[in-house]
Design a protein around this motif. Sequence first.
Motif, PDB file in Angstrom:
ATOM      1  N   LYS A 181       0.819  -1.228   0.000  1.00 31.54           N
ATOM      2  CA  LYS A 181       0.000   0.000   0.000  1.00 31.54           C
ATOM      3  C   LYS A 181       0.849   1.272   0.000  1.00 31.54           C
ATOM      4  CE  LYS A 181      -0.716  -0.108   4.981  1.00 31.54           C
ATOM      5  NZ  LYS A 181      -1.630  -0.423   6.070  1.00 31.54           N
ATOM      6  N   HIS A 182       2.062   1.197   0.537  1.00 31.17           N
ATOM      7  CA  HIS A 182       2.936   2.374   0.574  1.00 31.17           C
ATOM      8  C   HIS A 182       3.379   2.793  -0.835  1.00 31.17           C
ATOM      9  CE1 HIS A 182       5.382  -1.275   0.662  1.00 31.17           C
ATOM     10  NE2 HIS A 182       6.293  -0.574   0.003  1.00 31.17           N
ATOM     11  N   LYS A 233      -0.783   5.721  -4.531  1.00 28.95           N
ATOM     12  CA  LYS A 233      -1.357   6.950  -3.972  1.00 28.95           C
ATOM     13  C   LYS A 233      -2.663   6.616  -3.242  1.00 28.95           C
ATOM     14  CE  LYS A 233      -2.750  11.542  -5.511  1.00 28.95           C
ATOM     15  NZ  LYS A 233      -3.021  12.359  -6.701  1.00 28.95           N
ATOM     16  N   GLY A 234      -3.404   5.674  -3.781  1.00 30.66           N
ATOM     17  CA  GLY A 234      -4.668   5.286  -3.161  1.00 30.66           C
ATOM     18  C   GLY A 234      -5.518   4.511  -4.136  1.00 30.66           C
ATOM     19  N   THR A 235      -6.804   4.393  -3.811  1.00 22.28           N
ATOM     20  CA  THR A 235      -7.711   3.576  -4.611  1.00 22.28           C
ATOM     21  C   THR A 235      -9.039   4.299  -4.811  1.00 22.28           C
ATOM     22  OG1 THR A 235      -8.613   2.542  -2.621  1.00 22.28           O
ATOM     23  CG2 THR A 235      -6.761   1.406  -3.686  1.00 22.28           C
ATOM     24  N   GLN A 272     -10.278   0.126   3.514  1.00 19.63           N
ATOM     25  CA  GLN A 272     -10.025   0.984   4.687  1.00 19.63           C
ATOM     26  C   GLN A 272      -9.592   0.158   5.887  1.00 19.63           C
ATOM     27  OE1 GLN A 272     -13.776   2.925   4.324  1.00 19.63           O
ATOM     28  NE2 GLN A 272     -12.913   4.761   3.366  1.00 19.63           N
ATOM     29  N   GLY A 285      -6.116  -0.034   5.956  1.00 16.84           N
ATOM     30  CA  GLY A 285      -5.413   1.254   5.994  1.00 16.84           C
ATOM     31  C   GLY A 285      -5.024   1.754   4.612  1.00 16.84           C
ATOM     32  N   ILE A 286      -5.720   1.293   3.577  1.00  9.93           N
ATOM     33  CA  ILE A 286      -5.435   1.742   2.208  1.00  9.93           C
ATOM     34  C   ILE A 286      -6.344   2.935   1.904  1.00  9.93           C
ATOM     35  CG2 ILE A 286      -5.465   1.092  -0.243  1.00  9.93           C
ATOM     36  CD1 ILE A 286      -5.164  -1.868   0.686  1.00  9.93           C
ATOM     37  N   PRO A 287      -5.785   4.069   1.453  1.00  8.38           N
ATOM     38  CA  PRO A 287      -6.627   5.245   1.186  1.00  8.38           C
ATOM     39  C   PRO A 287      -7.649   4.970   0.080  1.00  8.38           C
ATOM     40  CG  PRO A 287      -4.290   5.842   1.193  1.00  8.38           C
ATOM     41  CD  PRO A 287      -4.353   4.350   1.223  1.00  8.38           C
ATOM     42  N   VAL A 288      -8.897   5.428   0.308  1.00 12.14           N
ATOM     43  CA  VAL A 288      -9.968   5.296  -0.683  1.00 12.14           C
ATOM     44  C   VAL A 288     -10.448   6.696  -1.039  1.00 12.14           C
ATOM     45  CG1 VAL A 288     -12.262   4.369  -1.153  1.00 12.14           C
ATOM     46  CG2 VAL A 288     -10.680   3.078   0.307  1.00 12.14           C
ATOM     47  N   PHE A 289     -10.359   7.030  -2.328  1.00  9.41           N
ATOM     48  CA  PHE A 289     -10.814   8.340  -2.800  1.00  9.41           C
ATOM     49  C   PHE A 289     -12.203   8.224  -3.403  1.00  9.41           C
ATOM     50  CE2 PHE A 289      -6.204   8.700  -2.856  1.00  9.41           C
ATOM     51  CZ  PHE A 289      -5.986   9.982  -2.357  1.00  9.41           C
TER      52      PHE A 289
END
Length: 225
Positions: free
Chosen positions: A43-44, A47-49, A61, A64-68
Amino acid sequence: MTQDELKQAVARAAIGYVVDGEIIGVGTGSTANFFIDELAAIKHRIKGTVASSEATAARLQGHGIPVFDLNEVDSIAVYIDGADEIDASGAMIKGGGAALTREKIVASVSKSFVCIADGSKLVGTLGKFALPVEVIPMARNAVFRQLAALGGQPKVRVKPGTDEPFVTDNGGHLIDVAGLSITDPVGLENTINGITGVIAVGLFAARGANVCLLGTAEGVKTLSW
Ligand SMILES: O=C[C@H](O)[C@H](O)[C@H](O)COP(=O)(O)O
């Protein structure tokens, strides 16, 4: 190998298609869930998903994976998702997990579509899996009659253990059309899209997969278009 082991193998292989520093579109379902669990380990690097369902957003989430929100995003590097059926041209039936509309939206803004599927999903002709169609609730019976006229056997999807229509993340209802032999996937997708009251049809043919990672006993096979 079990079906779950095949799904896990393609989910792991899909990590090779993740683009560093970019937004990744993430599908819905049991195969996509394996992918989400693999994505957590890297995940690092992203940028996100953007998620194709509330269930997928919650799982991302949870790791801890960013969700846009899609409205915050201009483009998506790659969309990774399972399928209920895929044919030799990359056309798919999707929506067994009720997420077809958001899946289609996220896929439509993604530069490429990587389908991850166990070998049982590859078919000669689409249609053995009942084709899901999401509809505006007030149009349910009107659309039902038009789908029946196309030659299939439509059935309203219900909430498990009830006679109540299933309600999607979008507030829509679902009609699953069995008994279709889909020899012209793009034509049927256009026809069903043209029925007033249809939100989306689970035929992904006009925009099919660019790559399919297929899990087989001999290993992961790659098909591309
Ligand atoms: O709505 C659900 C999606 O279209 C899924 O990609 C599809 O149902 C395949 O799910 P699974 O990976 O669980 O077989």
